[in-house]
Design a protein around this motif. Structure first.
Motif, PDB file in Angstrom:
ATOM      1  N   VAL A  76       6.478  14.417  18.221  1.00  0.00           N
ATOM      2  CA  VAL A  76       6.503  13.622  19.452  1.00  0.00           C
ATOM      3  C   VAL A  76       5.346  12.627  19.456  1.00  0.00           C
ATOM      4  N   ALA A 191      11.112   9.565  19.752  1.00  0.00           N
ATOM      5  CA  ALA A 191      10.215  10.509  20.425  1.00  0.00           C
ATOM      6  C   ALA A 191      10.942  11.254  21.538  1.00  0.00           C
ATOM      7  N   ALA A 195      11.570  15.288  21.707  1.00  0.00           N
ATOM      8  CA  ALA A 195      10.859  15.913  22.829  1.00  0.00           C
ATOM      9  C   ALA A 195      11.778  16.754  23.714  1.00  0.00           C
ATOM     10  N   SER A 216       6.512  14.820  28.822  1.00  0.00           N
ATOM     11  CA  SER A 216       6.441  14.494  27.388  1.00  0.00           C
ATOM     12  C   SER A 216       5.758  13.146  27.159  1.00  0.00           C
ATOM     13  N   ILE A 220       3.733  11.322  24.044  1.00  0.00           N
ATOM     14  CA  ILE A 220       4.321  10.109  23.457  1.00  0.00           C
ATOM     15  C   ILE A 220       3.389   8.914  23.648  1.00  0.00           C
TER      16      ILE A 220
END
Length: 344
Positions: A76, A191, A195, A216, A220
């Motif tokens: 991620v 990503a 994630a 997340s 990121i």
């Protein structure tokens, strides 16, 4: 078309509108280097807002992130860093190709790569080709790329009519950067894909489905922040004509207004992905990869609308405006085809 999908498309449009407008406040920043302006905006966009909102959403902020191993967090983070490289390349692409050509090529590439690479890497591309809905969504991607190309052509006509010249125009270098930017900018799409365990964990903790992707973003955008802030700080330290100390030495009233405009621009940049998360939450799981296509094509659409609203096309004549409107309509058609495909 289901109400959830319509909502998803709508929220992607809102996010793209925020992205298309984010640079307007930054244009009001005076007597600052681009590096200082971008750093202040980025600090707010990539760090302060993601951390603050996630801290508010999660019942135990630190325990949430500690529950994931490096096998989840590292991909991620790295895809976030990849997206950060694309951010820097985006600005350099404009420098060597100009706004219209640079945006058109970079957005076109990132739209294709970010949308199609996810199902290809997951081994699901064949399933898309085998289903009616999958074929319709892929048709929507093709039409969206055509729409982006038409809007790009309109922009080139506009620049030609207004006599806009790219001082550092370099086709070979610009195309290379545009390709790099297009590929690396798709890191955000990748990503979001890797994630998913973070989204699922947030849902288990009681976070509303509209917000499950937001925690997340701490990881990121953390990856993107290191790349962008590292680039800006290194330039501020290396170039004698660039100095953070000189930038913050401006008159107090100007310093305050610059900071506020930079923060506003950074907030608008972040909120494109805030609403991206809302849109993504309303898209069927099997078509989650289409979120990137909707976001990027709507970004071009909203950029055209904002340009018309700000009278940037004034004096260009009817032909460029007419072609721009055709390109925008093609993008709208593409979004509707994608929406219909997701219901089949």
């Amino acid at each position: 078309m289901g109400s959830s999908i319509i909502l998803g498309i709508f929220w992607h449009f809102v996010g793209a509108a925020s992205a298309a407008c984010f640079y307007a406040p930054l244009k009001k920043v005076k007597n600052w280097s681009w590096e200082t302006m971008w750093s202040i905006a980025g600090l707010f966009s990539w760090i302060i807002l993601p951390w603050s909102i996630s801290y508010f959403l999660l019942p135990d902020f630190w325990a949430y992130y500690a529950s994931f191993g490096a096998d989840i967090l590292m991909p991620v983070f790295l895809f976030g860093a990849m997206w950060g490289v694309g951010n820097i390349g985006y600005g350099l692409t404009m420098r060597y190709l100009g706004m219209s050509m640079g945006i058109g090529i970079a957005i076109g590439i990132t739209l294709i790569v970010g949308t199609l690479m996810t199902p290809i890497l997951q081994g699901k591309f064949g399933e898309l080709l085998a289903s009616t809905g999958g074929k319709m969504t892929l048709l929507g991607v093709v039409i969206a790329v055509i729409g982006v190309a038409i809007v790009t052509y309109a922009g080139l006509l506009k620049e030609k009519t207004l006599g806009v010249q790219v001082e550092d125009f370099n086709l070979k270098k610009g195309l290379l950067l545009a390709i790099m930017c297009g590929i690396f900018s798709a890191g955000m799409s990748f990503a979001m894909s890797v994630a998913v365990p973070m989204h699922e964990k947030a849902a288990e903790l009681g976070v509303d489905h509209l917000y499950v992707a937001l925690p997340s973003y701490v990881i990121i955008m953390g990856g993107g922040a290191i790349i962008n802030l590292g680039f800006c700080i290194s330039r501020l330290c290396a170039k004698k004509e660039l100095s953070f100390k000189k930038d913050i030495s401006v008159a107090k009233s100007l310093l305050i207004s610059n900071i506020l405009f930079a923060i506003l621009g950074g907030a608008m940049w972040y909120f494109q992905f805030f609403f991206y998360a809302w849109g993504h939450a309303n898209i069927p799981t099997e078509y989650g990869f289409m979120s990137w296509m909707l976001h990027m094509s709507f970004y071009v659409l909203c950029g055209g609308i904002v340009g018309l609203a700000l009278k940037e096309w004034f004096g260009t004549g009817k032909k460029p405006v007419r072609i721009l409107c055709i390109g925008c309509l093609v993008i709208i058609v593409a979004a509707n085809i994608v929406g219909l495909g997701m219901t089949n």
